[in-house]
Design a protein around this motif. Structure first.
Motif, PDB file in Angstrom:
ATOM      1  N   LEU A  26      -8.051   9.154   4.558  1.00  0.00           N
ATOM      2  CA  LEU A  26      -7.748   8.310   3.398  1.00  0.00           C
ATOM      3  C   LEU A  26      -6.584   7.365   3.700  1.00  0.00           C
ATOM      4  CD1 LEU A  26      -8.135  10.782   0.399  1.00  0.00           C
ATOM      5  CD2 LEU A  26      -9.554   8.783   0.899  1.00  0.00           C
ATOM      6  N   THR A  27      -5.555   7.872   4.342  1.00  0.00           N
ATOM      7  CA  THR A  27      -4.411   7.031   4.705  1.00  0.00           C
ATOM      8  C   THR A  27      -4.847   5.908   5.633  1.00  0.00           C
ATOM      9  OG1 THR A  27      -2.903   8.893   4.469  1.00  0.00           O
ATOM     10  CG2 THR A  27      -2.120   7.023   5.770  1.00  0.00           C
ATOM     11  N   THR A  28      -5.614   6.249   6.648  1.00  0.00           N
ATOM     12  CA  THR A  28      -6.085   5.244   7.590  1.00  0.00           C
ATOM     13  C   THR A  28      -6.960   4.214   6.894  1.00  0.00           C
ATOM     14  OG1 THR A  28      -5.980   6.853   9.386  1.00  0.00           O
ATOM     15  CG2 THR A  28      -7.303   4.882   9.774  1.00  0.00           C
ATOM     16  N   SER A  29      -7.818   4.668   5.997  1.00  0.00           N
ATOM     17  CA  SER A  29      -8.685   3.750   5.262  1.00  0.00           C
ATOM     18  C   SER A  29      -7.871   2.743   4.457  1.00  0.00           C
ATOM     19  CB  SER A  29      -9.599   4.549   4.326  1.00  0.00           C
ATOM     20  OG  SER A  29     -10.444   3.695   3.610  1.00  0.00           O
ATOM     21  N   MET A  30      -6.821   3.217   3.800  1.00  0.00           N
ATOM     22  CA  MET A  30      -6.007   2.312   2.979  1.00  0.00           C
ATOM     23  C   MET A  30      -5.186   1.351   3.838  1.00  0.00           C
ATOM     24  SD  MET A  30      -4.939   4.646  -0.276  1.00  0.00           S
ATOM     25  CE  MET A  30      -4.815   6.234   0.492  1.00  0.00           C
ATOM     26  N   VAL A  31      -4.674   1.820   4.959  1.00  0.00           N
ATOM     27  CA  VAL A  31      -3.904   0.938   5.853  1.00  0.00           C
ATOM     28  C   VAL A  31      -4.817  -0.124   6.445  1.00  0.00           C
ATOM     29  CG1 VAL A  31      -2.654   0.849   8.062  1.00  0.00           C
ATOM     30  CG2 VAL A  31      -2.075   2.590   6.356  1.00  0.00           C
ATOM     31  N   LEU A  32      -6.012   0.257   6.852  1.00  0.00           N
ATOM     32  CA  LEU A  32      -6.949  -0.726   7.407  1.00  0.00           C
ATOM     33  C   LEU A  32      -7.389  -1.730   6.336  1.00  0.00           C
ATOM     34  CD1 LEU A  32      -9.107   1.591   9.696  1.00  0.00           C
ATOM     35  CD2 LEU A  32      -7.432  -0.134  10.428  1.00  0.00           C
ATOM     36  N   ALA A  33      -7.574  -1.266   5.111  1.00  0.00           N
ATOM     37  CA  ALA A  33      -7.936  -2.184   4.021  1.00  0.00           C
ATOM     38  C   ALA A  33      -6.805  -3.172   3.762  1.00  0.00           C
ATOM     39  CB  ALA A  33      -8.255  -1.389   2.754  1.00  0.00           C
ATOM     40  N   ALA A  34      -5.577  -2.689   3.795  1.00  0.00           N
ATOM     41  CA  ALA A  34      -4.425  -3.584   3.602  1.00  0.00           C
ATOM     42  C   ALA A  34      -4.357  -4.617   4.716  1.00  0.00           C
ATOM     43  CB  ALA A  34      -3.130  -2.769   3.551  1.00  0.00           C
ATOM     44  N   GLU A  35      -4.635  -4.200   5.933  1.00  0.00           N
ATOM     45  CA  GLU A  35      -4.601  -5.127   7.078  1.00  0.00           C
ATOM     46  C   GLU A  35      -5.692  -6.182   6.953  1.00  0.00           C
ATOM     47  OE1 GLU A  35      -3.595  -7.023  10.576  1.00  0.00           O
ATOM     48  OE2 GLU A  35      -2.437  -5.578   9.412  1.00  0.00           O
ATOM     49  N   ALA A  37      -6.992  -7.267   4.173  1.00  0.00           N
ATOM     50  CA  ALA A  37      -6.652  -8.141   3.048  1.00  0.00           C
ATOM     51  C   ALA A  37      -5.504  -9.085   3.386  1.00  0.00           C
ATOM     52  CB  ALA A  37      -6.293  -7.294   1.826  1.00  0.00           C
ATOM     53  N   ASN A  38      -4.576  -8.614   4.199  1.00  0.00           N
ATOM     54  CA  ASN A  38      -3.396  -9.404   4.542  1.00  0.00           C
ATOM     55  C   ASN A  38      -3.072  -9.173   6.021  1.00  0.00           C
ATOM     56  OD1 ASN A  38      -1.098 -10.931   4.461  1.00  0.00           O
ATOM     57  ND2 ASN A  38       0.102  -9.447   3.304  1.00  0.00           N
ATOM     58  N   PRO A  39      -3.726  -9.906   6.926  1.00  0.00           N
ATOM     59  CA  PRO A  39      -3.530  -9.680   8.361  1.00  0.00           C
ATOM     60  C   PRO A  39      -2.047  -9.679   8.760  1.00  0.00           C
ATOM     61  CG  PRO A  39      -5.327 -11.195   8.009  1.00  0.00           C
ATOM     62  CD  PRO A  39      -4.671 -10.981   6.665  1.00  0.00           C
ATOM     63  N   GLY A  40      -1.695  -8.683   9.547  1.00  0.00           N
ATOM     64  CA  GLY A  40      -0.321  -8.540  10.015  1.00  0.00           C
ATOM     65  C   GLY A  40       0.509  -7.599   9.163  1.00  0.00           C
ATOM     66  N   SER A  41       0.012  -7.250   7.983  1.00  0.00           N
ATOM     67  CA  SER A  41       0.795  -6.411   7.070  1.00  0.00           C
ATOM     68  C   SER A  41       0.914  -4.965   7.551  1.00  0.00           C
ATOM     69  CB  SER A  41       0.193  -6.434   5.671  1.00  0.00           C
ATOM     70  OG  SER A  41      -1.099  -5.870   5.678  1.00  0.00           O
ATOM     71  N   ALA A  42      -0.094  -4.469   8.252  1.00  0.00           N
ATOM     72  CA  ALA A  42      -0.078  -3.071   8.677  1.00  0.00           C
ATOM     73  C   ALA A  42       0.454  -2.882  10.093  1.00  0.00           C
ATOM     74  CB  ALA A  42      -1.482  -2.479   8.581  1.00  0.00           C
ATOM     75  N   ALA A  43       0.757  -3.968  10.764  1.00  0.00           N
ATOM     76  CA  ALA A  43       1.225  -3.871  12.147  1.00  0.00           C
ATOM     77  C   ALA A  43       2.428  -2.950  12.327  1.00  0.00           C
ATOM     78  CB  ALA A  43       1.533  -5.272  12.689  1.00  0.00           C
ATOM     79  N   PRO A  44       3.405  -2.967  11.415  1.00  0.00           N
ATOM     80  CA  PRO A  44       4.568  -2.093  11.612  1.00  0.00           C
ATOM     81  C   PRO A  44       4.242  -0.596  11.606  1.00  0.00           C
ATOM     82  CG  PRO A  44       5.076  -3.792   9.995  1.00  0.00           C
ATOM     83  CD  PRO A  44       3.612  -3.880  10.281  1.00  0.00           C
ATOM     84  N   VAL A  45       3.208  -0.196  10.876  1.00  0.00           N
ATOM     85  CA  VAL A  45       2.891   1.229  10.802  1.00  0.00           C
ATOM     86  C   VAL A  45       1.713   1.634  11.685  1.00  0.00           C
ATOM     87  CG1 VAL A  45       3.815   1.490   8.473  1.00  0.00           C
ATOM     88  CG2 VAL A  45       1.393   0.957   8.793  1.00  0.00           C
ATOM     89  N   ALA A  46       1.059   0.676  12.312  1.00  0.00           N
ATOM     90  CA  ALA A  46      -0.156   0.962  13.087  1.00  0.00           C
ATOM     91  C   ALA A  46       0.102   1.947  14.225  1.00  0.00           C
ATOM     92  CB  ALA A  46      -0.755  -0.333  13.625  1.00  0.00           C
ATOM     93  N   GLY A  47       1.180   1.766  14.957  1.00  0.00           N
ATOM     94  CA  GLY A  47       1.480   2.663  16.063  1.00  0.00           C
ATOM     95  C   GLY A  47       1.745   4.079  15.602  1.00  0.00           C
ATOM     96  N   LEU A  48       2.506   4.215  14.542  1.00  0.00           N
ATOM     97  CA  LEU A  48       2.805   5.530  13.983  1.00  0.00           C
ATOM     98  C   LEU A  48       1.541   6.192  13.454  1.00  0.00           C
ATOM     99  CD1 LEU A  48       4.927   7.634  13.176  1.00  0.00           C
ATOM    100  CD2 LEU A  48       5.232   6.370  11.044  1.00  0.00           C
ATOM    101  N   LEU A  49       0.711   5.418  12.787  1.00  0.00           N
ATOM    102  CA  LEU A  49      -0.538   5.953  12.263  1.00  0.00           C
ATOM    103  C   LEU A  49      -1.474   6.370  13.394  1.00  0.00           C
ATOM    104  CD1 LEU A  49      -2.093   6.639   9.723  1.00  0.00           C
ATOM    105  CD2 LEU A  49      -2.958   4.304   9.693  1.00  0.00           C
ATOM    106  N   ALA A  50      -1.486   5.605  14.479  1.00  0.00           N
ATOM    107  CA  ALA A  50      -2.317   5.968  15.635  1.00  0.00           C
ATOM    108  C   ALA A  50      -1.870   7.302  16.218  1.00  0.00           C
ATOM    109  CB  ALA A  50      -2.257   4.871  16.690  1.00  0.00           C
ATOM    110  N   LYS A  51      -0.559   7.529  16.281  1.00  0.00           N
ATOM    111  CA  LYS A  51      -0.051   8.830  16.763  1.00  0.00           C
ATOM    112  C   LYS A  51      -0.436   9.947  15.807  1.00  0.00           C
ATOM    113  CE  LYS A  51       3.808   7.105  19.431  1.00  0.00           C
ATOM    114  NZ  LYS A  51       5.256   6.977  19.562  1.00  0.00           N
ATOM    115  N   SER A  52      -0.352   9.667  14.515  1.00  0.00           N
ATOM    116  CA  SER A  52      -0.744  10.656  13.515  1.00  0.00           C
ATOM    117  C   SER A  52      -2.226  11.001  13.643  1.00  0.00           C
ATOM    118  CB  SER A  52      -0.450  10.116  12.113  1.00  0.00           C
ATOM    119  OG  SER A  52      -0.944  10.984  11.134  1.00  0.00           O
ATOM    120  N   GLU A  53      -3.057   9.993  13.901  1.00  0.00           N
ATOM    121  CA  GLU A  53      -4.487  10.229  14.122  1.00  0.00           C
ATOM    122  C   GLU A  53      -4.703  11.178  15.308  1.00  0.00           C
ATOM    123  OE1 GLU A  53      -7.731   9.022  13.100  1.00  0.00           O
ATOM    124  OE2 GLU A  53      -6.647   8.686  11.242  1.00  0.00           O
TER     125      GLU A  53
END
Length: 137
Positions: A26-35, A37-53
């Motif tokens: 669910l978290t990944t789905s929402m972060v990808l949806a935000a990205e 909708a607004n390209p570049g918005s999720a870039a700061p958390v993408a690396g952290l989320l990838a580690k969490s995945e």
């Protein structure tokens, strides 16, 4: 220790693993949806989320499968229609996780994302899995 005494522990571990897995997708789905909708918005958390995945969501998914299959074998549920339908939804959720992981890797590498609206699919699948597991229709 017998399987009957282990059953509640296996069930609890299955539920906790499922909770962590669903929270991750669910978290990944929402972060990808935000990205999208607004390209570049999720870039700061993408690396952290990838580690969490890698270290949380994927192991949780594997544990859900391990504990769930153990419970099904222990209880002899494989001939039950409710379990077969539930497994189809769980396979779908696992496939969504794989697709999202690929999208997240693309985001980390700064590549364009393809439209992948997974949130409704996740929510409908989650609802079906919970109802089938609890009611055992």
């Amino acid at each position: 220790m017998s399987l009957a005494t282990l059953y509640p522990w296996l069930k609890a571990l299955h539920v906790v693993s499922a909770f962590l897995f669903v929270a991750g997708i669910l978290t990944t789905s929402m972060v990808l949806a935000a990205e999208r909708a607004n390209p570049g918005s999720a870039a700061p958390v993408a690396g952290l989320l990838a580690k969490s995945e890698r270290w949380l969501t994927t192991p949780a998914m594997l544990l859900v499968w391990a504990f769930g299959l153990t419970l099904a074998v222990t209880a002899g549920w494989f001939s039950s229609t409710w379990l077969q339908v539930k497994l189809a939804f769980v396979v779908l959720l696992s496939a969504v996780h794989g697709l999202q992981s690929g999208q997240l890797r693309r985001l980390v590498r700064k590549k364009a994302l393809k439209p992948l609206p997974t949130l409704p699919l996740i929510l409908v699948s989650l609802l079906a899995v919970v109802v089938l597991a609890v009611v055992k229709l």
